[in-house]
Design an enzyme around this catalytic site. Sequence first.
Site, PDB file in Angstrom:
ATOM      1  N   ASP A 106      42.149  33.964  31.513  1.00 37.66           N
ATOM      2  CA  ASP A 106      43.041  33.319  32.473  1.00 37.66           C
ATOM      3  C   ASP A 106      42.548  31.908  32.779  1.00 37.66           C
ATOM      4  OD1 ASP A 106      44.382  35.719  32.593  1.00 37.66           O
ATOM      5  OD2 ASP A 106      43.355  36.386  34.415  1.00 37.66           O
TER       6      ASP A 106
HETATM    7  N1  URA Z   1      40.807  40.168  32.853  1.00 38.97           N
HETATM    8  C1  URA Z   1      41.487  39.340  33.679  1.00 38.97           C
HETATM    9  O1  URA Z   1      42.085  39.766  34.652  1.00 38.97           O
HETATM   10  N2  URA Z   1      41.469  38.023  33.382  1.00 38.97           N
HETATM   11  C2  URA Z   1      40.777  37.493  32.348  1.00 38.97           C
HETATM   12  O2  URA Z   1      40.789  36.278  32.152  1.00 38.97           O
HETATM   13  C3  URA Z   1      40.077  38.366  31.514  1.00 38.97           C
HETATM   14  C4  URA Z   1      40.101  39.706  31.784  1.00 38.97           C
END
Ligand code: URA
Length: 234
Positions: A106
């Site tokens: 993310d």
């Molecule tokens: N899980 C999440 O919620 N976000 C990420 O970036 C990676 C794993």
Amino acid sequence: MDKQRIDRFISNQLGISRSAVRTGIRRGLARVNGECVKDCAASLVPGKDAVIYGGNEISYKEYVYIVLNKPAGIICASRDKTQKTVLDLVPEEYKKRRLSAVGRLDKDTTGLLIITDDGDFAHRCISPKSDIEKSYIVGLDGDINGDIVAAFGEGVTLADGYRCKPAFLESVGERRARVVITEGKYHQVKRMFGVFGLGVVSLHRESVGKLKLPENLGEGECVEVPDIAEMMGL
Ligand code: URA
């Protein structure tokens, strides 16, 4: 290995523009197997023919494997009209390659991200069959307890009904936990904690399989890891 035009080969391997390479070739900067080559359309066999450009030997790489310490605020996309992407952080010398991130983090997630132009390797990494462990350090807005640890170990059922594979969870301090998952569903870690009413305030990936984020790699920095597939047992 198929033959390649010398101008394309040098441009791709060194990450410099095709037009600059052509000028250099015409000026006599390129040698193939000891012979000066001034014809930009001449062909060579990558990995077999010895190529020197501007006095330096080009060590041919079919693919590159880059580990990035991803900072927050950067998106995992190849390109974007308005936002900075992880590929913007890759050194210029690699930019002529068809690079992409292996899986997604993310925008606000930090830590280990693999970037490569080896599609088969990327596929093996993200395939659910590979069962590769991804370890994250999570900052939370509350504390975990034994029931949550046990539920993660059983496999959390997300709000949409998807049952996650069993995951490892341990406390590593006040409102801080380590979670290890073997899948990569959208916002998976955040959604897993959300089931227990816990919000994720920070998320940092520390390892993927046996590959750990190098300690001396600063945020936004990249390092090439040529033997990544062996290191990860892939
Ligand atoms: N899980 C999440 O919620 N976000 C990420 O970036 C990676 C794993």
